[in-house]
Design a protein around this motif. Structure first.
Motif, PDB file in Angstrom:
ATOM      1  N   SER A 223       0.850  -1.285   0.133  1.00 33.18           N
ATOM      2  CA  SER A 223      -0.219   0.098  -0.085  1.00 33.18           C
ATOM      3  C   SER A 223       0.810   1.291  -0.009  1.00 33.18           C
ATOM      4  O   SER A 223       0.581   2.246  -0.692  1.00 33.18           O
ATOM      5  N   PHE A 224       2.055   1.382   0.699  1.00 39.35           N
ATOM      6  CA  PHE A 224       2.963   2.373   0.789  1.00 39.35           C
ATOM      7  C   PHE A 224       3.542   2.521  -0.655  1.00 39.35           C
ATOM      8  O   PHE A 224       3.488   3.794  -1.403  1.00 39.35           O
ATOM      9  N   ILE A 225       3.942   1.598  -1.346  1.00 39.01           N
ATOM     10  CA  ILE A 225       4.253   1.728  -2.791  1.00 39.01           C
ATOM     11  C   ILE A 225       3.270   2.234  -3.664  1.00 39.01           C
ATOM     12  O   ILE A 225       3.624   3.105  -4.662  1.00 39.01           O
ATOM     13  N   VAL A 226       1.960   1.821  -3.621  1.00 38.28           N
ATOM     14  CA  VAL A 226       1.007   2.152  -4.604  1.00 38.28           C
ATOM     15  C   VAL A 226       0.660   3.778  -4.281  1.00 38.28           C
ATOM     16  O   VAL A 226       0.601   4.719  -4.939  1.00 38.28           O
ATOM     17  N   MET A 227       0.760   3.949  -2.883  1.00 33.21           N
ATOM     18  CA  MET A 227       0.488   5.353  -2.492  1.00 33.21           C
ATOM     19  C   MET A 227       1.586   6.566  -3.124  1.00 33.21           C
ATOM     20  O   MET A 227       1.174   7.401  -3.711  1.00 33.21           O
ATOM     21  N   VAL A 228       2.790   5.949  -2.936  1.00 32.60           N
ATOM     22  CA  VAL A 228       3.827   6.819  -3.594  1.00 32.60           C
ATOM     23  C   VAL A 228       3.738   7.098  -4.914  1.00 32.60           C
ATOM     24  O   VAL A 228       4.077   8.073  -5.527  1.00 32.60           O
ATOM     25  N   SER A 229       3.612   6.036  -5.657  1.00 33.71           N
ATOM     26  CA  SER A 229       3.585   5.929  -7.088  1.00 33.71           C
ATOM     27  C   SER A 229       2.438   6.726  -7.562  1.00 33.71           C
ATOM     28  O   SER A 229       2.516   7.384  -8.517  1.00 33.71           O
ATOM     29  N   LEU A 230       1.043   6.812  -7.042  1.00 36.07           N
ATOM     30  CA  LEU A 230       0.115   7.603  -7.268  1.00 36.07           C
ATOM     31  C   LEU A 230       0.436   8.822  -7.226  1.00 36.07           C
ATOM     32  O   LEU A 230      -0.033   9.787  -7.834  1.00 36.07           O
ATOM     33  N   ALA A 231       1.015   9.473  -5.948  1.00 37.06           N
ATOM     34  CA  ALA A 231       1.388  10.610  -5.593  1.00 37.06           C
ATOM     35  C   ALA A 231       2.291  11.324  -6.886  1.00 37.06           C
ATOM     36  O   ALA A 231       1.916  12.432  -7.222  1.00 37.06           O
ATOM     37  N   PHE A 232       3.225  10.395  -7.131  1.00 36.41           N
ATOM     38  CA  PHE A 232       4.267  11.098  -8.257  1.00 36.41           C
ATOM     39  C   PHE A 232       3.425  10.937  -9.780  1.00 36.41           C
ATOM     40  O   PHE A 232       3.539  12.050 -10.418  1.00 36.41           O
ATOM     41  N   GLY A 233       2.692  10.119  -9.925  1.00 35.74           N
ATOM     42  CA  GLY A 233       1.998  10.106 -11.190  1.00 35.74           C
ATOM     43  C   GLY A 233       1.073  11.200 -11.391  1.00 35.74           C
ATOM     44  O   GLY A 233       0.802  12.108 -12.304  1.00 35.74           O
ATOM     45  N   LEU A 234       0.094  11.447 -10.195  1.00 33.80           N
ATOM     46  CA  LEU A 234      -0.808  12.672 -10.128  1.00 33.80           C
ATOM     47  C   LEU A 234       0.001  13.923 -10.044  1.00 33.80           C
ATOM     48  O   LEU A 234      -0.521  14.945 -10.583  1.00 33.80           O
ATOM     49  N   GLY A 235       0.861  14.044  -9.435  1.00 36.15           N
ATOM     50  CA  GLY A 235       1.728  15.255  -9.207  1.00 36.15           C
ATOM     51  C   GLY A 235       2.274  15.703 -10.810  1.00 36.15           C
ATOM     52  O   GLY A 235       2.199  16.873 -11.040  1.00 36.15           O
ATOM     53  N   VAL A 236       2.743  14.939 -11.348  1.00 34.84           N
ATOM     54  CA  VAL A 236       3.453  15.074 -12.562  1.00 34.84           C
ATOM     55  C   VAL A 236       2.227  15.445 -13.665  1.00 34.84           C
ATOM     56  O   VAL A 236       2.259  16.262 -14.594  1.00 34.84           O
ATOM     57  N   ALA A 237       1.174  14.728 -13.419  1.00 33.61           N
ATOM     58  CA  ALA A 237      -0.003  15.147 -14.314  1.00 33.61           C
ATOM     59  C   ALA A 237      -0.545  16.716 -14.032  1.00 33.61           C
ATOM     60  O   ALA A 237      -1.106  17.261 -14.979  1.00 33.61           O
ATOM     61  N   MET A 238      -0.695  16.949 -12.937  1.00 36.30           N
ATOM     62  CA  MET A 238      -1.091  18.338 -12.585  1.00 36.30           C
ATOM     63  C   MET A 238       0.087  19.329 -12.705  1.00 36.30           C
ATOM     64  O   MET A 238      -0.380  20.400 -13.042  1.00 36.30           O
ATOM     65  N   GLU A 239       1.244  19.117 -12.553  1.00 33.86           N
ATOM     66  CA  GLU A 239       2.235  19.994 -12.610  1.00 33.86           C
ATOM     67  C   GLU A 239       3.476  19.558 -13.758  1.00 33.86           C
ATOM     68  O   GLU A 239       4.619  19.445 -13.168  1.00 33.86           O
ATOM     69  N   PRO A 240       3.186  19.520 -14.790  1.00 35.42           N
ATOM     70  CA  PRO A 240       4.231  18.858 -15.998  1.00 35.42           C
ATOM     71  C   PRO A 240       5.337  20.059 -16.028  1.00 35.42           C
ATOM     72  O   PRO A 240       6.470  19.466 -16.293  1.00 35.42           O
ATOM     73  N   GLN A 241       5.334  21.248 -15.728  1.00 36.77           N
ATOM     74  CA  GLN A 241       6.195  21.935 -15.905  1.00 36.77           C
ATOM     75  C   GLN A 241       7.553  21.852 -14.900  1.00 36.77           C
ATOM     76  O   GLN A 241       8.337  22.601 -14.972  1.00 36.77           O
TER      77      GLN A 241
END
Length: 193
Positions: free
Chosen positions: A20-38
């Motif tokens: 669950s920790f691995i999924v949480m961190v992966s989702l955080a990075f994926g969603l973060g890059v989707a929202m702030e690609p710059q």
């Protein structure tokens, strides 16, 4: 719908803290890059001077892989007309008409490292290998699916497995065989993810 299907697949695996920790961190990075690609590249989604910003700013500015920067002529000392004790800035014809001593402007070449008002045409020649690697890294870092998978793989490799996952679980069951009750031991290995 895709997210829900993915969570149904991951559901049984999320009972373990590590997963669950691995999924949480992966989702955080994926969603973060989707929202702030710059974050990876400074040009943003639709900036007017996007290529200029990409050349000057960002995680890995493109000027870092430039091999030959353009040169411009810059005035080192402006033209002057010596008239008496003072000097005046006029053309050569104007200086001779007022009876002064004309000194031409001194120019020298200067390399331009920053990009402004050229829409990205700020380098004469790029280092091909370094520019290709830079483009690939920036593309990986700007793609949410790619960065999330890479983070999940990295965390899966470096995070230790919990002790509960390593031990084998023995389950005793009673079965009826021909009227006799016999105990059988079933060994079940924990699933590794």
């Amino acid at each position: 719908m895709v997210f829900v299907a993915g969570m149904q697949i991951l559901g049984p695996l999320l009972k373990l803290r590590r997963n669950s920790f691995i999924v949480m961190v992966s989702l955080a990075f994926g969603l973060g890059v989707a929202m702030e690609p710059q974050v990876a590249s400074a040009n943003g989604a639709s900036a007017f001077f996007g290529k200029n910003l990409d050349h000057n700013y960002g995680l890995w500015p493109r000027k870092k892989v430039c091999d030959v920067f353009p040169e411009v002529m810059q005035v080192k000392m402006p033209e002057a007309c010596q008239v008496g004790p003072g000097s005046v800035e006029v053309s050569e014809a104007g200086c001779t008409s007022i009876g002064g001593n004309y000194t031409a402007a001194v120019m020298h070449k200067v390399k331009v490292y920053d990009c402004a008002n050229k829409n990205g045409l700020c380098c004469k020649k790029y280092k091909k290998a370094a520019d290709s690697v830079r483009t690939a890294v920036i593309l990986i870092l700007k793609t949410p699916y790619c960065i999330a998978v890479l983070i999940a793989l990295l965390l899966n490799l470096i995070m230790p497995v919990d002790k509960e996952e390593e031990e084998e679980v023995q389950v005793k069951t009673k079965t009826v065989v021909g009227g006799d009750i016999a105990e059988t031991i079933l060994e079940k290995e924990a699933a590794f993810v």
